[in-house]
Design an enzyme around this catalytic site. Structure first.
Site, PDB file in Angstrom:
ATOM      1  N   GLU A 161      -0.159 -44.264 -41.567  1.00  0.00           N
ATOM      2  CA  GLU A 161      -1.108 -45.284 -40.752  1.00  0.00           C
ATOM      3  C   GLU A 161      -2.416 -44.434 -40.521  1.00  0.00           C
ATOM      4  O   GLU A 161      -3.474 -44.692 -40.698  1.00  0.00           O
ATOM      5  CB  GLU A 161      -0.579 -45.918 -39.629  1.00  0.00           C
ATOM      6  CG  GLU A 161       0.508 -46.925 -40.289  1.00  0.00           C
ATOM      7  CD  GLU A 161       0.045 -47.885 -41.060  1.00  0.00           C
ATOM      8  OE1 GLU A 161      -1.088 -48.258 -41.215  1.00  0.00           O
ATOM      9  OE2 GLU A 161       1.051 -48.124 -42.106  1.00  0.00           O
TER      10      GLU A 161
ATOM     11  N   ASP B  94      -0.152 -41.591 -48.498  1.00  0.00           N
ATOM     12  CA  ASP B  94       0.889 -40.864 -48.583  1.00  0.00           C
ATOM     13  C   ASP B  94       0.425 -39.131 -48.757  1.00  0.00           C
ATOM     14  O   ASP B  94       1.278 -38.697 -47.899  1.00  0.00           O
ATOM     15  CB  ASP B  94       1.683 -41.116 -50.107  1.00  0.00           C
ATOM     16  CG  ASP B  94       2.350 -42.424 -49.669  1.00  0.00           C
ATOM     17  OD1 ASP B  94       2.385 -42.870 -48.650  1.00  0.00           O
ATOM     18  OD2 ASP B  94       2.781 -42.952 -50.982  1.00  0.00           O
TER      19      ASP B  94
END
Length: 482
Positions: free
Chosen positions: A133, A201
């Protein structure tokens, strides 16, 4: 501290990027820090983030528990310290929701669902989601989404955000507000583009490893979720907002090979916070005293045993069995006298047993060493209010507010202390700040106007209140004009 006030309404587990349709044809990953400069400036992003946070406080089940707040903020800070392109201080906050999810929005605000913490088996797994996040924010994916939307439908920012907040406050009402022709597009806009997810990611795993966590935790946690919920008709929110095809999990596993293997021992604080959530915030009856007793019987690891004993003490306390909880916490404190989890629960037990002065005595000793620690300060202030030491409680809370001026629970305690001391002017002023923090500016102004009636002949106080009313009106206007 048992004053963990959860504000009303349920939260739809979606990312705040849901207000925009992303450009799915864009496969190139832009360079860090140079994207979306035309869509929304950093200053504007901060303003929008703060406005959204104020509205969230009033609509979402944010848990105002000093221990949870401190834990997620501390863990988040350790990750942000290793992130490139962090242009502002990040704010992490716990959401009382059993869905497995986390979400990021403007200005570095990141919400962590309690369901995510319960599902994680280690601090590294939790940190892997938080790092992901953080990457969405540092890569400015939200700003990019505005840029993509403006190319096809240039809407005012407030128009886009209004629907999102409605959906967050009441999922059914939010979905009902979307016409049938727009429903598919609105659902698709919940998800980031494939390229954004890949980038988050990649960057998130790098941040995770830099912070000293297991880089393989991301692939392990993603793989566990995908396997567990693959055949369920209603997957967890995380899988809806962060789709996990096998290719993405394979990519994460491949990336972890570039980082050193780190085998961390179980984190005591992680397992204590997990036990606290299970015992106090899930509302699931399974997590009762028998659950934690079974946990005690089935593990030999000292960290897990301490977490089980702590969870057991909380369940006993919350079942009005403070006398049974007290010896458990006393034993834990003997072994670890500085532990804030145990000190917090000791305070709750002392208050339940009508011994507020015992809590004041113990917490005062620790507070002298850490005068502005939120757990110690707010527990001490609460105990002082219960023991009638309201003036001293006010001093402690105001001192804490100097370093955390937008802390909702502090203003609620401050209002209570003033009320107990019959200081009506100050009580209504503190209540006004509570309403301002949830963007309820008209009600905040009402409280200030009531406070005005208690100013007597103080010209200075009258001037201060009039000035604050004008500030509230300006803030309300700015919110409407975003």
């Amino acid at each position: 501290m048992r004053r963990s006030i959860v504000l009303c309404l349920s939260l739809l587990p979606v990312l705040l990027s849901a207000q925009v349709r992303l450009n799915n044809d864009k496969n190139e990953l832009p360079e860090i820090g140079v994207v979306a400069s035309n869509a929304i400036s950093i200053d504007k992003e901060l303003l929008v983030g703060e406005a959204l946070m104020r509205q969230l406080r009033g609509r979402a089940p944010i848990i105002n528990d000093p221990l949870l707040e401190e834990y997620v903020q501390d863990l988040g800070n350790r990750l942000v310290a290793q992130a490139d392109n962090a242009k502002f201080p990040f704010k992490f906050f716990p959401i009382g929701n059993n869905d497995i999810n986390a979400f990021a929005f403007y200005g570095g605000h990141i919400g962590i669902h309690t369901g995510l913490i319960v599902e994680a088996d280690s601090e590294s797994e939790l940190a892997s989601v938080m790092a992901h996040e953080i990457a969405h924010v540092t890569q400015r994916h939200l700003a990019r989404s505005i840029e993509a939307r403006q190319k096809t439908s240039p809407l005012q920012l407030v128009s886009m955000l209004g629907g999102v907040l409605l959906a967050m406050a009441d999922p059914e009402a939010g979905i009902a507000a979307i016409s049938a022709s727009q429903a598919a597009g609105a659902q698709a806009s919940i998800n980031y583009t494939r390229s954004n997810e890949k980038e988050a990611d990649r960057v998130g795993i790098e941040v995770l490893s830099r912070a000293g966590y297991d880089a393989g935790a991301a692939a392990a946690f993603f793989g566990k979720l995908a396997a567990k919920y693959r055949h369920q008709s209603k997957p967890p929110a995380f899988l809806l907002t962060h789709p996990l095809p096998e290719s993405r999990i394979a990519d994460a596993r491949a990336r972890q090979a570039a980082y050193p293997d780190i085998n961390l021992p179980p984190s005591l604080h992680f397992h204590l916070i997990k036990a606290r959530i299970q015992a106090r915030y899930t509302g699931i009856r399974t997590y009762d005293a028998s659950y934690f007793r079974a946990m005690l019987d089935n593990t030999n690891h000292p960290v897990l045993k301490k977490a089980a004993r702590y969870g057991l003490a909380l369940t006993l306390l919350d079942n009005d069995e403070a006398d049974k909880a007290e010896p458990i916490i006393s034993d834990l404190l003997k072994d670890d006298p500085e532990n804030l989890f145990y000190l917090d629960t000791y305070t709750d037990i002392a208050l339940a047993q009508k011994r507020p002065q015992d809590a004041v005595t113990l917490l005062s000793e620790h507070s002298r060493k850490q005068p502005r620690n939120r757990v110690l300060a707010l527990n001490l202030a609460n105990a002082m209010i219960k023991s009638g030491q309201n003036k001293e409680a006010v001093r402690i809370i105001k001192d804490y507010l100097l370093v955390n001026p937008e802390h909702l629970l502090s203003y609620q305690l401050l209002s209570e202390a003033y009320g107990e001391n019959r200081q009506m002017l100050e009580m209504h002023q503190a209540k006004a700040e509570v309403y301002a923090l949830i963007a309820a500016y008209p009600r905040a102004i009402d409280e200030l106007q009531t406070a005005y009636n208690f100013t007597a002949d103080s010209t200075l106080e009258k001037q201060r209140i009039r000035a604050r009313i004008e500030q509230m009106r300006d803030a309300d206007t700015r919110l409407r004009n975003l």
